[in-house]
Design a protein around this motif. Structure first.
Motif, PDB file in Angstrom:
ATOM      1  N   PHE A  39      44.876  36.188  54.798  1.00 31.35           N
ATOM      2  CA  PHE A  39      44.792  37.558  54.325  1.00 31.35           C
ATOM      3  C   PHE A  39      43.816  37.608  53.155  1.00 31.35           C
ATOM      4  O   PHE A  39      43.842  36.739  52.285  1.00 31.35           O
ATOM      5  CB  PHE A  39      46.167  38.052  53.863  1.00 31.35           C
ATOM      6  CG  PHE A  39      47.242  37.880  54.907  1.00 31.35           C
ATOM      7  CD1 PHE A  39      47.580  38.915  55.756  1.00 31.35           C
ATOM      8  CD2 PHE A  39      47.920  36.659  55.037  1.00 31.35           C
ATOM      9  CE1 PHE A  39      48.563  38.765  56.714  1.00 31.35           C
ATOM     10  CE2 PHE A  39      48.902  36.491  55.994  1.00 31.35           C
ATOM     11  CZ  PHE A  39      49.219  37.546  56.846  1.00 31.35           C
ATOM     12  N   ILE A  40      42.977  38.615  53.158  1.00 28.99           N
ATOM     13  CA  ILE A  40      42.028  38.807  52.058  1.00 28.99           C
ATOM     14  C   ILE A  40      42.360  40.115  51.360  1.00 28.99           C
ATOM     15  O   ILE A  40      42.366  41.177  51.989  1.00 28.99           O
ATOM     16  CB  ILE A  40      40.578  38.803  52.561  1.00 28.99           C
ATOM     17  CG1 ILE A  40      40.226  37.422  53.123  1.00 28.99           C
ATOM     18  CG2 ILE A  40      39.615  39.163  51.416  1.00 28.99           C
ATOM     19  CD1 ILE A  40      38.803  37.293  53.616  1.00 28.99           C
ATOM     20  N   ASN A  41      42.670  40.019  50.087  1.00 29.01           N
ATOM     21  CA  ASN A  41      43.061  41.186  49.286  1.00 29.01           C
ATOM     22  C   ASN A  41      44.188  41.970  49.957  1.00 29.01           C
ATOM     23  O   ASN A  41      44.197  43.202  49.983  1.00 29.01           O
ATOM     24  CB  ASN A  41      41.846  42.090  49.045  1.00 29.01           C
ATOM     25  CG  ASN A  41      40.741  41.380  48.275  1.00 29.01           C
ATOM     26  OD1 ASN A  41      40.993  40.376  47.616  1.00 29.01           O
ATOM     27  ND2 ASN A  41      39.529  41.888  48.359  1.00 29.01           N
ATOM     28  N   GLY A  42      45.137  41.216  50.536  1.00 27.62           N
ATOM     29  CA  GLY A  42      46.323  41.814  51.136  1.00 27.62           C
ATOM     30  C   GLY A  42      46.176  42.245  52.574  1.00 27.62           C
ATOM     31  O   GLY A  42      47.149  42.669  53.194  1.00 27.62           O
ATOM     32  N   ARG A  43      44.980  42.129  53.158  1.00 28.05           N
ATOM     33  CA  ARG A  43      44.742  42.591  54.526  1.00 28.05           C
ATOM     34  C   ARG A  43      44.589  41.403  55.483  1.00 28.05           C
ATOM     35  O   ARG A  43      43.846  40.459  55.187  1.00 28.05           O
ATOM     36  CB  ARG A  43      43.481  43.457  54.592  1.00 28.05           C
ATOM     37  CG  ARG A  43      43.138  43.952  56.003  1.00 28.05           C
ATOM     38  CD  ARG A  43      41.781  44.624  56.002  1.00 28.05           C
ATOM     39  NE  ARG A  43      41.814  45.871  55.271  1.00 28.05           N
ATOM     40  CZ  ARG A  43      42.124  47.042  55.819  1.00 28.05           C
ATOM     41  NH1 ARG A  43      42.433  47.121  57.101  1.00 28.05           N
ATOM     42  NH2 ARG A  43      42.111  48.142  55.088  1.00 28.05           N
ATOM     43  N   TYR A  44      45.283  41.479  56.625  1.00 27.45           N
ATOM     44  CA  TYR A  44      45.126  40.448  57.650  1.00 27.45           C
ATOM     45  C   TYR A  44      43.727  40.548  58.243  1.00 27.45           C
ATOM     46  O   TYR A  44      43.275  41.639  58.609  1.00 27.45           O
ATOM     47  CB  TYR A  44      46.166  40.624  58.749  1.00 27.45           C
ATOM     48  CG  TYR A  44      45.999  39.672  59.909  1.00 27.45           C
ATOM     49  CD1 TYR A  44      46.460  38.357  59.833  1.00 27.45           C
ATOM     50  CD2 TYR A  44      45.360  40.076  61.082  1.00 27.45           C
ATOM     51  CE1 TYR A  44      46.306  37.473  60.892  1.00 27.45           C
ATOM     52  CE2 TYR A  44      45.198  39.199  62.146  1.00 27.45           C
ATOM     53  CZ  TYR A  44      45.671  37.904  62.042  1.00 27.45           C
ATOM     54  OH  TYR A  44      45.500  37.029  63.099  1.00 27.45           O
ATOM     55  N   VAL A  45      43.032  39.423  58.330  1.00 26.79           N
ATOM     56  CA  VAL A  45      41.665  39.424  58.842  1.00 26.79           C
ATOM     57  C   VAL A  45      41.453  38.243  59.784  1.00 26.79           C
ATOM     58  O   VAL A  45      42.259  37.306  59.845  1.00 26.79           O
ATOM     59  CB  VAL A  45      40.629  39.336  57.694  1.00 26.79           C
ATOM     60  CG1 VAL A  45      40.731  40.531  56.763  1.00 26.79           C
ATOM     61  CG2 VAL A  45      40.779  38.024  56.919  1.00 26.79           C
ATOM     62  N   HIS A  57      46.591  33.385  51.297  1.00 25.54           N
ATOM     63  CA  HIS A  57      46.249  34.665  50.674  1.00 25.54           C
ATOM     64  C   HIS A  57      45.019  34.464  49.791  1.00 25.54           C
ATOM     65  O   HIS A  57      45.059  33.681  48.840  1.00 25.54           O
ATOM     66  CB  HIS A  57      47.416  35.181  49.831  1.00 25.54           C
ATOM     67  CG  HIS A  57      48.548  35.713  50.635  1.00 25.54           C
ATOM     68  ND1 HIS A  57      48.804  37.066  50.738  1.00 25.54           N
ATOM     69  CD2 HIS A  57      49.487  35.095  51.402  1.00 25.54           C
ATOM     70  CE1 HIS A  57      49.855  37.257  51.514  1.00 25.54           C
ATOM     71  NE2 HIS A  57      50.284  36.067  51.938  1.00 25.54           N
ATOM     72  N   PHE A  58      43.958  35.190  50.120  1.00 25.16           N
ATOM     73  CA  PHE A  58      42.725  35.121  49.343  1.00 25.16           C
ATOM     74  C   PHE A  58      42.556  36.386  48.508  1.00 25.16           C
ATOM     75  O   PHE A  58      42.874  37.484  48.965  1.00 25.16           O
ATOM     76  CB  PHE A  58      41.509  34.985  50.270  1.00 25.16           C
ATOM     77  CG  PHE A  58      41.455  33.706  51.041  1.00 25.16           C
ATOM     78  CD1 PHE A  58      40.833  32.589  50.517  1.00 25.16           C
ATOM     79  CD2 PHE A  58      42.035  33.613  52.301  1.00 25.16           C
ATOM     80  CE1 PHE A  58      40.783  31.404  51.229  1.00 25.16           C
ATOM     81  CE2 PHE A  58      41.990  32.433  53.018  1.00 25.16           C
ATOM     82  CZ  PHE A  58      41.363  31.324  52.484  1.00 25.16           C
ATOM     83  N   VAL A  59      42.057  36.203  47.311  1.00 27.09           N
ATOM     84  CA  VAL A  59      41.640  37.329  46.472  1.00 27.09           C
ATOM     85  C   VAL A  59      40.149  37.149  46.238  1.00 27.09           C
ATOM     86  O   VAL A  59      39.717  36.121  45.710  1.00 27.09           O
ATOM     87  CB  VAL A  59      42.400  37.356  45.136  1.00 27.09           C
ATOM     88  CG1 VAL A  59      41.887  38.514  44.269  1.00 27.09           C
ATOM     89  CG2 VAL A  59      43.900  37.500  45.372  1.00 27.09           C
ATOM     90  N   MET A  60      39.374  38.145  46.676  1.00 23.65           N
ATOM     91  CA  MET A  60      37.919  38.061  46.566  1.00 23.65           C
ATOM     92  C   MET A  60      37.350  39.376  46.054  1.00 23.65           C
ATOM     93  O   MET A  60      37.953  40.436  46.217  1.00 23.65           O
ATOM     94  CB  MET A  60      37.292  37.734  47.929  1.00 23.65           C
ATOM     95  CG  MET A  60      37.671  36.397  48.509  1.00 23.65           C
ATOM     96  SD  MET A  60      36.761  36.040  50.027  1.00 23.65           S
ATOM     97  CE  MET A  60      37.440  34.431  50.459  1.00 23.65           C
ATOM     98  N   ASP A  61      36.180  39.275  45.464  1.00 22.25           N
ATOM     99  CA  ASP A  61      35.470  40.457  44.997  1.00 22.25           C
ATOM    100  C   ASP A  61      35.042  41.288  46.206  1.00 22.25           C
ATOM    101  O   ASP A  61      34.365  40.788  47.106  1.00 22.25           O
ATOM    102  CB  ASP A  61      34.248  40.015  44.193  1.00 22.25           C
ATOM    103  CG  ASP A  61      33.543  41.186  43.507  1.00 22.25           C
ATOM    104  OD1 ASP A  61      33.769  42.344  43.928  1.00 22.25           O
ATOM    105  OD2 ASP A  61      32.768  40.942  42.574  1.00 22.25           O
ATOM    106  N   GLY A  62      35.451  42.545  46.233  1.00 24.59           N
ATOM    107  CA  GLY A  62      35.118  43.410  47.361  1.00 24.59           C
ATOM    108  C   GLY A  62      33.635  43.578  47.574  1.00 24.59           C
ATOM    109  O   GLY A  62      33.184  43.863  48.705  1.00 24.59           O
ATOM    110  N   ASN A  63      32.821  43.393  46.531  1.00 22.72           N
ATOM    111  CA  ASN A  63      31.372  43.521  46.678  1.00 22.72           C
ATOM    112  C   ASN A  63      30.777  42.409  47.514  1.00 22.72           C
ATOM    113  O   ASN A  63      29.633  42.522  47.978  1.00 22.72           O
ATOM    114  CB  ASN A  63      30.700  43.544  45.298  1.00 22.72           C
ATOM    115  CG  ASN A  63      31.067  44.779  44.502  1.00 22.72           C
ATOM    116  OD1 ASN A  63      31.228  45.864  45.061  1.00 22.72           O
ATOM    117  ND2 ASN A  63      31.214  44.625  43.182  1.00 22.72           N
TER     118      ASN A  63
END
Length: 255
Positions: free
Chosen positions: A167-173, A201-207
């Protein structure tokens, strides 16, 4: 029936979802918080009403696409459609272990998580003791990227990628880069055509993310692909190297 504890701004998401669903099925929804209950209703369910509902949101969905036969004819069997809903509920529960999810189909509880916020407990409640007892924790961070979660020991590897959840920023991808990094990290530990169990669980910069690759927003593209690959590969590799992963087998009578 889908039950979950949605709070605060999550109610807006529920309302947006309802505006669509109310048009294509007979649905009852009750949202309750601190004794206050909001009810959305379409169709007739007889005496199926919820009284004194606990905090959270409950959906009762009947006759999906009953008024749109062109779409209804493309539905699979009830068992197949229920399995798709079950997969969705698993992903939601893994992405938000702080929320309790319950899925009931034809009167049978298919899954139920506690919502205590502990990811490992959610994994146990969804996949069982064998998997929960054979996990290695992952935790790593570099500027612009962070990952936490669990990867399975090689002993619980499977024959397909269905158990690779991230999951990236809470979203399954879905991501070919992340999948390749994970599987390459396992190459020295698993046999060919075996795939790991992961919940990351990944937290990444949306940019740094492009989510407009696919209409479902499930696939995405990274602006720093090589850096993402290296980060994921090293994080998983470090977790696998943390302990001796070769299972010990005691031979009866051996001294």
């Amino acid at each position: 029936m889908l039950g979950s504890s949605f709070y605060g701004n999550k109610m807006r998401t529920v309302q947006n979802y309802l505006f669509y669903v109310l048009n294509v099925c007979r649905l009852f929804c009750a949202y309750s918080r601190r004794g206050l209950c909001k009810i959305y209703f379409r169709g007739s369910f007889g005496d199926e009403a919820i009284k004194g509902a606990k905090d959270g949101t409950t959906f009762l969905i009947h006759q999906m696409f009953y008024n749109t036969p062109a779409r209804r004819k493309f539905l699979k069997t009830a068992m197949t459609e229920a399995s798709h809903v079950n997969e969705l509920m698993i992903r939601l529960a893994l992405s938000h272990p702080e929320i309790s999810f319950k899925f009931v189909n034809n009167g049978q509880t298919k899954l139920h998580t506690s919502g205590n916020g502990r990811l490992k407990d959610a994994i146990y409640q969804l996949f069982g003791r064998e998997i929960a007892m054979n996990l290695e924790e992952v935790s790593a961070e570099i500027p612009g990227m962070k990952v936490t979660g669990y990867v399975g020991k090689p002993i619980i590897s499977r024959g397909n990628r269905n158990y690779e959840n991230y999951f990236i920023n809470g979203r399954y991808v879905k991501s070919n880069i992340i999948a390749k990094a994970i599987e390459d990290a396992y190459k020295d530990f698993t046999m060919q055509h075996k795939y790991p169990f992961t919940v990351l669980h990944f937290v990444m910069d949306g940019n740094d993310l492009d989510v407009n690759v696919h209409p479902t927003k499930m696939e995405l593209r990274f602006s720093r692909q090589q850096e993402v690959y290296n980060f994921v590969y090293q994080a998983v590799k470090n977790a696998l190297n943390e302990r001796e992963l070769i299972p010990q087998v005691e031979v009866p009578g051996a001294k």
